[in-house]
Scaffold this motif. Structure first.
Motif, mmCIF file in Angstrom:
data_model
loop_
_atom_site.group_PDB
_atom_site.id
_atom_site.type_symbol
_atom_site.label_atom_id
_atom_site.label_comp_id
_atom_site.label_asym_id
_atom_site.label_seq_id
_atom_site.Cartn_x
_atom_site.Cartn_y
_atom_site.Cartn_z
ATOM 1 N N ILE A 1 0.835 -1.203 0.000
ATOM 2 C CA ILE A 1 0.000 0.000 0.000
ATOM 3 C C ILE A 1 0.868 1.250 0.000
ATOM 4 C CG2 ILE A 1 -1.707 1.331 1.314
ATOM 5 C CD1 ILE A 1 -2.822 -1.327 2.352
ATOM 6 N N ALA A 2 1.902 1.258 0.829
ATOM 7 C CA ALA A 2 2.784 2.424 0.904
ATOM 8 C C ALA A 2 3.453 2.696 -0.442
ATOM 9 C CB ALA A 2 3.841 2.209 1.988
ATOM 10 N N ALA A 3 3.876 1.637 -1.126
ATOM 11 C CA ALA A 3 4.530 1.805 -2.420
ATOM 12 C C ALA A 3 3.561 2.334 -3.472
ATOM 13 C CB ALA A 3 5.135 0.480 -2.880
ATOM 14 N N GLU A 4 2.330 1.821 -3.469
ATOM 15 C CA GLU A 4 1.339 2.232 -4.462
ATOM 16 C C GLU A 4 0.903 3.688 -4.272
ATOM 17 O OE1 GLU A 4 -1.204 2.127 -7.677
ATOM 18 O OE2 GLU A 4 0.390 0.729 -7.098
ATOM 19 N N TYR A 5 0.816 4.120 -3.011
ATOM 20 C CA TYR A 5 0.287 5.460 -2.735
ATOM 21 C C TYR A 5 1.361 6.446 -2.247
ATOM 22 C CZ TYR A 5 -4.369 3.715 -3.574
ATOM 23 O OH TYR A 5 -5.485 3.178 -4.176
ATOM 24 N N GLY A 6 2.624 6.037 -2.292
ATOM 25 C CA GLY A 6 3.707 6.943 -1.927
ATOM 26 C C GLY A 6 3.654 7.391 -0.481
ATOM 27 N N ARG A 7 3.343 6.474 0.415
ATOM 28 C CA ARG A 7 3.224 6.803 1.832
ATOM 29 C C ARG A 7 4.481 6.382 2.600
ATOM 30 N NH1 ARG A 7 -2.096 8.338 3.036
ATOM 31 N NH2 ARG A 7 -3.018 8.956 1.033
ATOM 32 N N ASP A 8 4.813 7.161 3.629
ATOM 33 C CA ASP A 8 5.958 6.883 4.492
ATOM 34 C C ASP A 8 5.474 6.109 5.712
ATOM 35 O OD1 ASP A 8 8.207 6.814 6.068
ATOM 36 O OD2 ASP A 8 8.394 8.992 6.291
ATOM 37 N N LEU A 9 5.865 4.847 5.812
ATOM 38 C CA LEU A 9 5.407 4.012 6.923
ATOM 39 C C LEU A 9 5.952 4.462 8.280
ATOM 40 C CD1 LEU A 9 5.551 0.459 5.307
ATOM 41 C CD2 LEU A 9 3.507 1.777 5.923
ATOM 42 N N LYS A 10 6.928 5.365 8.273
ATOM 43 C CA LYS A 10 7.452 5.882 9.542
ATOM 44 C C LYS A 10 6.625 7.051 10.065
ATOM 45 C CE LYS A 10 12.200 4.480 8.500
ATOM 46 N NZ LYS A 10 13.605 4.937 8.284
ATOM 47 N N ALA A 11 5.718 7.548 9.231
ATOM 48 C CA ALA A 11 4.851 8.646 9.658
ATOM 49 C C ALA A 11 3.847 8.131 10.691
ATOM 50 C CB ALA A 11 4.123 9.234 8.449
ATOM 51 N N PRO A 12 3.297 9.026 11.525
ATOM 52 C CA PRO A 12 2.377 8.587 12.592
ATOM 53 C C PRO A 12 1.143 7.848 12.062
ATOM 54 C CG PRO A 12 3.122 10.827 12.989
ATOM 55 C CD PRO A 12 3.598 10.467 11.619
ATOM 56 N N ARG A 13 0.505 8.363 11.011
ATOM 57 C CA ARG A 13 -0.703 7.743 10.437
ATOM 58 C C ARG A 13 -0.559 7.741 8.914
ATOM 59 N NH1 ARG A 13 -5.303 7.362 13.583
ATOM 60 N NH2 ARG A 13 -6.677 8.035 11.901
ATOM 61 N N PRO A 14 0.293 6.870 8.407
ATOM 62 C CA PRO A 14 0.656 6.937 6.989
ATOM 63 C C PRO A 14 -0.479 6.674 6.007
ATOM 64 C CG PRO A 14 1.481 4.916 7.994
ATOM 65 C CD PRO A 14 0.995 5.780 9.103
ATOM 66 N N PHE A 15 -1.529 5.982 6.454
ATOM 67 C CA PHE A 15 -2.631 5.665 5.532
ATOM 68 C C PHE A 15 -3.823 6.609 5.689
ATOM 69 C CE2 PHE A 15 -1.193 0.931 5.363
ATOM 70 C CZ PHE A 15 -0.076 1.313 4.631
ATOM 71 N N GLU A 16 -3.593 7.749 6.330
ATOM 72 C CA GLU A 16 -4.645 8.752 6.470
ATOM 73 C C GLU A 16 -5.198 9.116 5.100
ATOM 74 O OE1 GLU A 16 -6.840 10.433 9.166
ATOM 75 O OE2 GLU A 16 -4.798 10.511 9.961
ATOM 76 N N GLY A 17 -6.535 9.137 4.983
ATOM 77 C CA GLY A 17 -7.164 9.510 3.726
ATOM 78 C C GLY A 17 -7.445 8.350 2.799
ATOM 79 N N LEU A 18 -6.947 7.166 3.119
ATOM 80 C CA LEU A 18 -7.195 5.991 2.290
ATOM 81 C C LEU A 18 -8.381 5.203 2.832
ATOM 82 C CD1 LEU A 18 -3.584 4.606 1.629
ATOM 83 C CD2 LEU A 18 -4.990 6.043 0.122
ATOM 84 N N ARG A 19 -9.201 4.703 1.942
ATOM 85 C CA ARG A 19 -10.340 3.863 2.337
ATOM 86 C C ARG A 19 -10.010 2.426 1.951
ATOM 87 N NH1 ARG A 19 -16.278 2.949 0.627
ATOM 88 N NH2 ARG A 19 -17.313 2.868 2.661
ATOM 89 N N ILE A 20 -9.987 1.545 2.942
ATOM 90 C CA ILE A 20 -9.523 0.175 2.741
ATOM 91 C C ILE A 20 -10.623 -0.807 3.130
ATOM 92 C CG2 ILE A 20 -7.856 -1.568 3.501
ATOM 93 C CD1 ILE A 20 -5.822 0.656 3.858
ATOM 94 N N LEU A 21 -10.827 -1.803 2.278
ATOM 95 C CA LEU A 21 -11.751 -2.906 2.571
ATOM 96 C C LEU A 21 -10.957 -4.151 2.936
ATOM 97 C CD1 LEU A 21 -14.512 -4.409 2.534
ATOM 98 C CD2 LEU A 21 -14.136 -4.781 0.075
ATOM 99 N N ASP A 22 -11.266 -4.729 4.085
ATOM 100 C CA ASP A 22 -10.715 -6.024 4.483
ATOM 101 C C ASP A 22 -11.844 -7.036 4.317
ATOM 102 O OD1 ASP A 22 -9.355 -8.150 5.593
ATOM 103 O OD2 ASP A 22 -9.329 -7.348 7.640
ATOM 104 N N ILE A 23 -11.865 -7.724 3.172
ATOM 105 C CA ILE A 23 -12.948 -8.644 2.871
ATOM 106 C C ILE A 23 -12.607 -10.034 3.397
ATOM 107 C CG2 ILE A 23 -12.088 -9.153 0.527
ATOM 108 C CD1 ILE A 23 -15.805 -8.820 1.510
#
Length: 246
Positions: free
Chosen positions: A46-68
């Motif tokens: 996910i980080a690679a696809e959306y250019g997110r820094d996993l060291k950030a406090p909340r790196p997936f902020e703004g992303l909507r994720i489904l765990d099916i």
């Protein structure tokens, strides 16, 4: 018309074990042991696809994720902690009950629903990423399920899946080892004929309109008693990532 991925006999198996989802020594012990490795794989994809820094406090902020096929929420909760807006869906209502209670206990807001991928699609739901971990081997129509996962993605969205390869090694490890010898899981939890080879899964993903971006093995070492990722060994457990066209 979208197919119905539910298989009542498979749902019943997991409903019978629902209360043990968060017991690391219970029937889901293998999943608890694997979870750090598969979580690492998912977050890096996910980080690679959306250019997110996993060291950030909340790196997936703004992303909507489904765990099916979320089960008790073993992946939904870490995704929420990383800042994502998470929908956890499972066809087994008892799993959802357990997941909701646990999320409340740890103070996480997760939108848990006793629904299928097809129901979410019919409702017009869309996501930046869909996680379908250890579920495709349990659905009634794997190609149709993969298509539904694709259709639930926004353009350029990411699908991450994991499953079991159909090999002699997987029969020995997942059925003889985990069910018959170690008795981590009830006998009959897995059916070897339902296992899916990496090439078969890649064909399903491509037919659904996904570009296969990665395939990686998840390997258990019985000597060190731990899991690791492997670019070469996809003979038992493996994960794959696919991207929907923009």
């Amino acid at each position: 018309m979208t197919s119905d991925s539910r298989d009542p006999s498979e749902i019943a198996k997991f409903e019978a074990m629902a209360a043990e989802w968060w017991d690391p020594k219970g029937k889901f012990k293998p999943l608890h042991m694997m979870n750090p490795v598969r979580l690492g794989y998912v977050t890096r994809q996910i980080a690679a696809e959306y250019g997110r820094d996993l060291k950030a406090p909340r790196p997936f902020e703004g992303l909507r994720i489904l765990d099916i096929g979320c089960g008790g929420g073993l992946l939904s909760e870490p995704m929420a902690r990383l800042g994502a807006q998470v929908v956890g869906a499972d066809a087994a209502p008892k799993n959802i009950e357990v997941a909701r209670i646990h999320a409340e206990q740890v103070g996480l807001e997760i939108d848990y629903r006793a629904e299928t991928a097809e129901a979410l699609l019919a409702a017009g739901e869309r996501f930046d990423a869909v996680l379908a971990m250890e579920i495709v081997e349990h659905v009634a129509d794997p190609p149709g399920f993969v298509q539904s996962c694709h259709d639930l993605l926004n353009p350029s969205g990411l699908l991450v899946m994991s499953t079991l390869n159909r090999t002699a090694r997987s029969f020995a490890a997942a059925i003889i080892g985990a069910e018959w010898v170690m008795r981590w899981l009830p006998k009959g939890t897995h059916e070897w004929r339902r296992f899916i080879t990496p090439d078969e899964l890649a064909e399903m993903m491509q037919a659904a309109g996904l570009r296969v971006a990665d395939r990686t093995g998840m390997v258990f070492n019985p000597l060190s008693w731990d899991w690791s990722l492997s670019d070469r060994d996809l003979s038992v457990n493996y994960a794959a990532a696919g991207v929907r066209a923009g």
